[in-house]
Design an enzyme around this catalytic site. Structure first.
Site, short mmCIF file in Angstrom:
data_model
loop_
_atom_site.label_atom_id
_atom_site.label_comp_id
_atom_site.label_asym_id
_atom_site.label_seq_id
_atom_site.Cartn_x
_atom_site.Cartn_y
_atom_site.Cartn_z
CE1 TYR A 151 65.43 28.66 42.74
CE2 TYR A 151 64.99 28.13 45.04
CZ TYR A 151 65.66 27.88 43.86
OH TYR A 151 66.57 26.86 43.80
CE LYS A 155 64.81 24.93 41.79
NZ LYS A 155 65.43 24.16 40.69
#
Length: 288
Positions: A151, A155
Site C-alpha cells: 500500500y 502511495k
C-alpha cells in the site's frame, strides 16, 4: 456567460459510504460547487441521492468506464472541470515477504493507474477551466509503516507521479496538489479485517499481533474535518504542492524533513514488537 460557465464543478472519485470521498464531495457541495461523485457500479449510491449529490458509476480500472464517465460529465458541464479529486483507493495489509502479488497488482490498478486514467481522459476539461487536480496520498508513502509495504508503494508512486504532473501542467495554469493524509476515520480497513498471515510465515510469532493490527480502530482525524481542510486548500489561489493533514502528520513531516532515512526504524521496531520476532527467530535457528 452561460450558467455552466458561471458554475464551478468538482469531480471526486471513490465516494462510497463512510469514506473520504463521500466527505470531500459533501464539502464541495456545501461550498456551493456542483459536486459530482462516483461510486462503483455495484455500490450503493443511496447516501449520495439523499444528500442531493450528482453521481455516476465508475470503475477506475476499466478504460471504458472512465470514457463513459467523461461523456456524462461532458453533457453536464459542457466540457469543463474545475477540480478533479483522485480519491478512489483500497488497502492491502500484509508483510512484504508474504505479499500476494496478484492482489497488489489490483491495488496498483486502482490506487496508481486509476488516477493516471482519470488525468489521461479528463485533462482537456481541466485545462479549459484552468483547474486543479488533487491526489489523495498518505503518510504511508513517506514512512516504512509495517504490514503496509505494498500500500505504501502505491502511495509513494502516486506522490512522485503527481510531482512530475504538477510541473508538466504548470504551462496550462493547472495546479496539482498531493494530499499527504494522516490517519483519517474511514472504513478503508474493513476489507482487510479478516486477513491473517499465511501458514509458514516467518512472521508467525506475531500472528496474534497481526490479527489485532488489521482489526484496529486508529486514533484518527474526523473525515469531515479532514475534508473541510482539503477542500479549502484545493480552492486556494496558491495551494502548496504537498498538503499534510490528519493525525500524526506534524510529527511525520518534521522527521521526514530533518531526520535520516532510517529515522523511524527503531520506533517501528518497538511499536510492532519486532524484538519478540527476533527472539523467536534466534531460538528457532539455534534449535535447528
Amino acid at each position: 456567460m452561460s450558467p455552466k460557465q458561471n458554475q464551478k464543478f468538482a469531480l471526486v472519485t471513490g465516494c462510497g459510504q463512510g469514506g473520504i470521498g463521500e466527505a470531500l464531495v459533501t464539502e464541495y457541495k456545501r461550498r456551493g460547487l456542483h459536486a459530482i461523485a462516483t461510486v462503483l457500479p455495484h455500490e450503493s449510491s443511496e447516501h449520495l441521492a439523499k444528500a442531493g449529490i450528482t453521481f455516476f458509476p465508475l470503475d477506475v480500472t476499466q478504460e471504458m468506464s472512465v470514457l463513459e464517465l467523461k461523456a456524462s460529465v461532458q453533457e453536464l458541464t459542457g466540457g469543463r472541470l474545475d477540480i478533479l479529486v483522485n480519491c478512489a483507493g483500497i488497502a492491502y495489509t500484509m508483510t512484504a515477504v508474504d505479499t500476494d502479488v496478484v492482489a497488489v497488482q489490483r491495488m496498483f490498478d486502482i490506487n496508481v493507474f486509476g488516477p493516471m486514467r482519470m488525468v489521461r481522459h479528463f485533462h482537456d476539461f481541466i485545462i479549459l477551466a484552468r483547474g486543479v487536480i488533487v491526489n489523495i496520498g498518505s503518510i504511508g508513502g513517506i514512512i516504512p509503516y509495517l504490514y503496509g509495504a505494498s500500500y505504501n508503494a502505491t502511495k509513494a508512486a502516486l506522490h512522485h507521479w503527481g510531482n512530475t504532473l504538477r510541473v508538466e501542467m504548470a504551462p496550462f495554469d493547472v495546479r496539482v496538489i498531493t494530499i499527504i493524509s494522516g490517519e483519517v476515520s474511514t472504513n478503508i480497513l474493513k476489507n482487510d479485517a479478516h486477513r491473517e498471515l499465511p501458514n509458514g510465515s516467518y512472521y508467525a510469532p506475531l500472528a496474534e499481533e497481526f490479527k489485532q493490527h488489521v482489526k484496529r480502530t486508529p486514533r484518527a482525524t474526523d473525515r469531515f474535518k479532514y475534508a473541510a481542510n482539503v477542500v479549502a486548500t484545493s480552492l486556494s489561489s496558491s495551494p502548496p504542492a504537498w498538503f499534510w493533514y490528519g493525525s500524526y502528520t506534524g510529527t511525520f513531516r518534521f522527521w521526514d524533513t530533518f531526520g535520516s532515512r532510517t529515522a523511524w526504524d527503531s520506533s517501528l521496531f518497538k511499536w510492532f514488537n519486532l524484538a519478540k520476532l527476533k527472539k523467536a527467530h534466534e531460538a528457532s535457528t539455534k534449535k535447528n
